[in-house]
Scaffold this active site. Structure first.
Site, PDB file in Angstrom:
ATOM      1  CB  CYS A  70      75.794  73.671  34.974  1.00  0.00           C
ATOM      2  SG  CYS A  70      76.231  71.952  34.603  1.00  0.00           S
ATOM      3  N   GLY A  71      73.041  72.799  32.991  1.00  0.00           N
ATOM      4  CA  GLY A  71      71.810  72.010  32.933  1.00  0.00           C
ATOM      5  C   GLY A  71      71.865  70.733  33.746  1.00  0.00           C
ATOM      6  CD  GLU A 182      81.070  72.319  30.738  1.00  0.00           C
ATOM      7  OE1 GLU A 182      80.651  72.893  31.751  1.00  0.00           O
ATOM      8  OE2 GLU A 182      80.969  71.081  30.559  1.00  0.00           O
ATOM      9  CB  CYS A 192      77.350  69.850  27.971  1.00  0.00           C
ATOM     10  SG  CYS A 192      77.032  71.614  28.212  1.00  0.00           S
TER      11      CYS A 192
END
Length: 251
Positions: A70-71, A182, A192
């Site tokens: 997950c960035g 998502e 996101c």
């Protein structure tokens, strides 16, 4: 269990310190992430011991499934790890299921991370740590993200695991707006990070954009995606943006 609540550009997480080991189930994750009866979040993130790097990051979706990356969560975990003493420097390297991440805490509210190599680009589909399908739109506000995102997320083209879906409105050669459906959350998210990276990469590769790309999220936060593209391969891709500690407690 002690926790810290954080968000990165509105993408919110429950942060846990698992150094030394801890046992937790999918049911626990779902209970923690549930907004009416738990803490509420779009992901549960744990810092765990890692002999190879400063630490390792584990990321769990609200449905209890574990994702590779997950960035925005990776940016938050860098600040969290510094806060709990898992690292002694503002520059660090940590492990994820998608590969090693280098991170730099720029200031109290901003973190920059390197991204693992982008791969599997096919048309508007790309893997930026997790799979994303990018849909170019003329007016992003008119998109029914919930229904259209769900339809594409479960499309046979992306079976069996499905994909995240990013709806993108290109504003200039170096800026775009994004709304993301998502997977694992199974809804639209405020932001996101991997979606921002995927959208910027597709913009550069297919829509005559150039790095750095400013990505405006659903709640108007700004993320910066930088890197290079030689016409076939992306390199040196990074994601920079805000992080914020919200509160801490026990559950």
């Amino acid at each position: 269990m002690k926790f810290v609540k954080m968000h990165g550009a509105g993408n919110d997480f429950v942060m846990l310190d698992w150094r030394g080991g801890i046992s937790i189930t999918k049911e626990h994750i779902r209970a923690i992430a549930n907004r009416p009866s738990g803490i509420g979040c779009e992901g549960v993130i744990a810092v765990v011991d890692c002999p190879r790097n400063d630490f390792a990051m584990r990321f769990f979706n609200p449905d209890g499934s574990e994702a590779e990356l997950c960035g925005n969560g990776a940016r938050c975990v860098a600040a969290f790890a510094r806060r709990i003493g898992a690292v002694a420097s503002d520059v660090m390297r940590f492990s994820t299921l998608a590969g090693d991440i280098d991170a730099e805490i720029i200031n109290d509210r901003e973190v920059k991370i390197s991204m693992p190599p982008l791969k599997a680009m096919r048309g508007n589909f790309i893997n930026s740590g997790v799979p994303h399908y990018v849909v170019a739109c003329k007016d992003i506000e008119k998109i029914d993200v919930a229904s259209e995102g769900k339809r594409l997320r479960w499309s046979e083209e992306f079976a069996p695991g499905g994909t995240n879906v990013d709806f993108v409105e290109i504003r200039s050669s170096s800026s775009l707006r994004i709304r993301t459906y998502e997977r694992g959350v199974e809804a639209e998210t405020f932001a996101c990070g991997t979606g921002a990276v995927a959208s910027a990469a597709i913009g550069v590769a297919r829509y005559a954009m150039h790095f750095p790309v400013e990505v405006e999220t659903a709640r108007k936060d700004k993320l910066i995606v930088d890197g290079s593209f030689d016409g076939a391969v992306f390199s040196g891709v990074s994601l920079t943006g805000p992080v914020e500690f919200v509160f801490e407690g026990e559950i």
